[in-house]
Design a protein around this motif. Structure first.
Motif, PDB file in Angstrom:
ATOM      1  N   VAL A   1       0.828  -1.203   0.000  1.00 56.27           N
ATOM      2  CA  VAL A   1       0.000   0.000   0.000  1.00 56.27           C
ATOM      3  C   VAL A   1       0.864   1.255   0.000  1.00 56.27           C
ATOM      4  O   VAL A   1       0.614   2.205  -0.762  1.00 56.27           O
ATOM      5  CB  VAL A   1      -0.962  -0.005   1.208  1.00 56.27           C
ATOM      6  CG1 VAL A   1      -1.677   1.341   1.343  1.00 56.27           C
ATOM      7  CG2 VAL A   1      -1.988  -1.125   1.065  1.00 56.27           C
TER       8      VAL A   1
ATOM      9  N   TYR B   1       2.576   1.696  -3.439  1.00 57.90           N
ATOM     10  CA  TYR B   1       1.605   2.100  -4.461  1.00 57.90           C
ATOM     11  C   TYR B   1       1.283   3.588  -4.317  1.00 57.90           C
ATOM     12  O   TYR B   1       1.310   4.350  -5.300  1.00 57.90           O
ATOM     13  CB  TYR B   1       0.311   1.293  -4.373  1.00 57.90           C
ATOM     14  CG  TYR B   1      -0.738   1.882  -5.291  1.00 57.90           C
ATOM     15  CD1 TYR B   1      -0.815   1.504  -6.620  1.00 57.90           C
ATOM     16  CD2 TYR B   1      -1.598   2.893  -4.832  1.00 57.90           C
ATOM     17  CE1 TYR B   1      -1.722   2.096  -7.473  1.00 57.90           C
ATOM     18  CE2 TYR B   1      -2.505   3.490  -5.688  1.00 57.90           C
ATOM     19  CZ  TYR B   1      -2.564   3.088  -7.003  1.00 57.90           C
ATOM     20  OH  TYR B   1      -3.451   3.707  -7.853  1.00 57.90           O
TER      21      TYR B   1
ATOM     22  N   LEU C   1      -8.978  -1.025   0.077  1.00 60.75           N
ATOM     23  CA  LEU C   1      -8.087  -1.927   0.801  1.00 60.75           C
ATOM     24  C   LEU C   1      -8.744  -3.297   0.958  1.00 60.75           C
ATOM     25  O   LEU C   1      -9.953  -3.446   0.772  1.00 60.75           O
ATOM     26  CB  LEU C   1      -7.735  -1.331   2.170  1.00 60.75           C
ATOM     27  CG  LEU C   1      -7.197   0.103   2.173  1.00 60.75           C
ATOM     28  CD1 LEU C   1      -6.901   0.558   3.601  1.00 60.75           C
ATOM     29  CD2 LEU C   1      -5.941   0.236   1.295  1.00 60.75           C
TER      30      LEU C   1
ATOM     31  N   GLN D   1      -2.556  -2.088   6.357  1.00 58.21           N
ATOM     32  CA  GLN D   1      -2.889  -1.276   5.181  1.00 58.21           C
ATOM     33  C   GLN D   1      -3.328   0.125   5.584  1.00 58.21           C
ATOM     34  O   GLN D   1      -2.935   1.121   4.969  1.00 58.21           O
ATOM     35  CB  GLN D   1      -3.998  -1.963   4.384  1.00 58.21           C
ATOM     36  CG  GLN D   1      -3.618  -3.320   3.812  1.00 58.21           C
ATOM     37  CD  GLN D   1      -4.836  -4.029   3.250  1.00 58.21           C
ATOM     38  OE1 GLN D   1      -5.222  -3.821   2.106  1.00 58.21           O
ATOM     39  NE2 GLN D   1      -5.462  -4.872   4.066  1.00 58.21           N
TER      40      GLN D   1
ATOM     41  N   VAL E   1      -1.653   3.947   4.716  1.00 59.91           N
ATOM     42  CA  VAL E   1      -2.374   5.131   4.237  1.00 59.91           C
ATOM     43  C   VAL E   1      -2.058   6.327   5.124  1.00 59.91           C
ATOM     44  O   VAL E   1      -1.735   7.421   4.647  1.00 59.91           O
ATOM     45  CB  VAL E   1      -3.901   4.869   4.212  1.00 59.91           C
ATOM     46  CG1 VAL E   1      -4.666   6.156   3.896  1.00 59.91           C
ATOM     47  CG2 VAL E   1      -4.247   3.790   3.196  1.00 59.91           C
TER      48      VAL E   1
ATOM     49  N   TYR F   1      -9.914   6.113   2.881  1.00 61.49           N
ATOM     50  CA  TYR F   1      -9.797   4.769   2.319  1.00 61.49           C
ATOM     51  C   TYR F   1     -11.151   4.078   2.383  1.00 61.49           C
ATOM     52  O   TYR F   1     -12.054   4.479   3.118  1.00 61.49           O
ATOM     53  CB  TYR F   1      -8.752   3.939   3.086  1.00 61.49           C
ATOM     54  CG  TYR F   1      -9.060   3.769   4.562  1.00 61.49           C
ATOM     55  CD1 TYR F   1      -9.936   2.774   5.007  1.00 61.49           C
ATOM     56  CD2 TYR F   1      -8.476   4.607   5.524  1.00 61.49           C
ATOM     57  CE1 TYR F   1     -10.225   2.629   6.356  1.00 61.49           C
ATOM     58  CE2 TYR F   1      -8.767   4.472   6.871  1.00 61.49           C
ATOM     59  CZ  TYR F   1      -9.642   3.477   7.275  1.00 61.49           C
ATOM     60  OH  TYR F   1      -9.944   3.328   8.618  1.00 61.49           O
TER      61      TYR F   1
END
Length: 428
Positions: free
Chosen positions: A353, A356, A377, A401, A405, A413
């Motif tokens: 995560v 990315y 997610l 995850q 973030v 999210y």
């Protein structure tokens, strides 16, 4: 005195000539602007951008601080409103933290109570529900005389009642529309889909049909559904499956289909498909801003890595530039080995995560209109990717995850579990 009169004449003459030049330049500029706008409309394969002409009411005084010319200007409404000006009163001040709520589970007391309990006892504040599902069923009954929408309706919940209930709980409500994958309306309108040479409707190996994104009737249909959802009270529209079928470029020559107005564009097939998809996002955003409702889009995270997948018509940067919200599906289980230099991405949710989002931000920072990043997610275990390549997604995996973030400086999210059985005890 004689010299004074001559000077005065010269001053008036100068003012007259200057005014004439300005008027001539202004007229030429308006003609040029009109030509450019008309050409843009052709290039985008959609309607000429709408204008709002503001006229000052007769007999009323001008407002303090507003010049008379302001009342007579034409305004291009394409970017009249950004995300901040379209947020409903239910938009969470500290950011959207939501989960997918399968529409067909709304009537299931066990799942419904589980979701409500999460919303009431944790920091979750948002739900995403299907307005139009993955087969093309419209899942709630709208007040409309549109025969196509009535045909495709399979109402499994009362939208007005659900919206009211969620808003009473201060929950932000996102309506998801499966855009171009549609096996229902293509039964009624086979010409809206892609046909094989024998005249039969093309379907993928799962028996799913896709609508043709080039056609205005198709684009109008999805936007009408979104407008009805906006009128019922949904806070945001999320378009998914905004693309042509997978590997379309490998078999499209075997199909019969129209390119609609896009036939006029002197472009390759791939560029034409990209134009069709990007212009749909633009048009949806422009038309839905009349309802003060943001437009979000879903794409696979892989689209960012590829950049431009002209086979399915997706250019990540172009689509992001036209959307209010970008929700990339970045589930660790959906990446190939060694993606982002991770041998087995599903085993490293935090790193996947974070890496990315680092790359996504590089792209967003170069856009003229940066969307809100709100990634999807993972809260499911991907046993299908094989022993040794997956792990059980428990509390720690989901929280990893979310931490990624947060560590990237982001607040928003969404979490996906198709069945609605979300992990208990997660710190959201």
């Amino acid at each position: 005195m004689k010299y004074f009169r001559k000077s005065l004449v010269l001053v008036f003459l100068s003012i007259f000539l200057l005014a004439s030049c300005n008027n001539k330049y202004s007229a030429n500029r308006n003609v040029l602007s009109s030509d450019i706008e008309s050409q843009d409309a052709v290039n985008l394969g959609q309607k000429k951008p709408s204008k709002i002409e503001k006229k000052h009411p007769y007999g009323k005084a001008y407002e303090v601080g507003v010049t008379p010319d302001d009342y007579n200007m034409d305004y291009d409404t394409s970017r009249l409103k950004d995300l901040s000006s379209k947020k409903s009163p239910y938009y969470p001040k500290d950011g959207v933290r939501g989960l997918y709520f399968n529409t067909y589970n709304i009537s299931n007391p066990d799942v419904f109570n589980h979701i409500m309990d999460l919303l009431e006892t944790t920091d979750l504040n948002t739900v995403v529900v299907d307005i139009k599902d993955d087969w093309g069923n419209i899942t709630c009954k709208f007040s409309t005389k549109d025969k196509d929408i009535i045909y495709a309706t399979n109402a499994v919940f009362d939208a007005e009642e659900f919206v009211k209930k969620m808003h009473e709980k201060k929950v932000y409500l996102i309506g998801r529309i499966t855009t171009f994958k549609d096996s229902i309306i293509t039964e009624k309108h086979p010409d809206w889909g892609f046909k094989r040479k024998d005249g039969s409707l093309w379907k993928n190996s799962s028996g799913e049909a896709f609508m043709n994104p080039f056609l205005n009737d198709v684009r109008d249909y999805d936007i009408k559904i979104a407008e009805l959802a906006a009128m019922v009270g949904f806070d945001e529209i999320q378009f998914d499956y905004i693309r042509f079928p997978e590997a379309f470029e490998t078999f499209e020559k075997e199909l019969n289909y129209s390119k609609g107005d896009f036939e006029k564009a002197n472009l390759s097939g791939g560029d034409m498909r990209v134009m069709a998809i990007s212009s749909f996002v633009q048009r949806a955003r422009e038309e839905l801003q009349n309802y003060n409702i943001p437009v979000g889009i879903d794409v696979f995270g892989y689209a960012m890595q590829v950049g431009r997948a002209d086979g399915i018509g997706q250019d990540f940067a172009e689509m992001a530039n036209q959307a209010d919200v970008m929700s990339a599906m970045i589930y660790p289980s959906h990446w190939a080995k060694y993606s982002f230099d991770l041998e087995k991405p599903d085993l490293e949710p935090y790193e996947l995560v974070k890496r990315y989002l680092t790359e996504e931000e590089k792209i967003f920072s170069k856009l003229d209109h940066k969307p809100q990043s709100r990634p999807w997610l993972q809260d499911f275990t991907a046993t299908w990717i094989g022993q040794g390549n997956y792990m059980v997604y428990d509390k720690d995996a989901v929280e990893a995850q979310i931490k990624a973030v947060r560590d990237m400086g982001q607040k928003e999210y969404l979490i996906w579990n198709a069945s609605g059985q979300y992990t208990q005890g997660v710190d959201y």
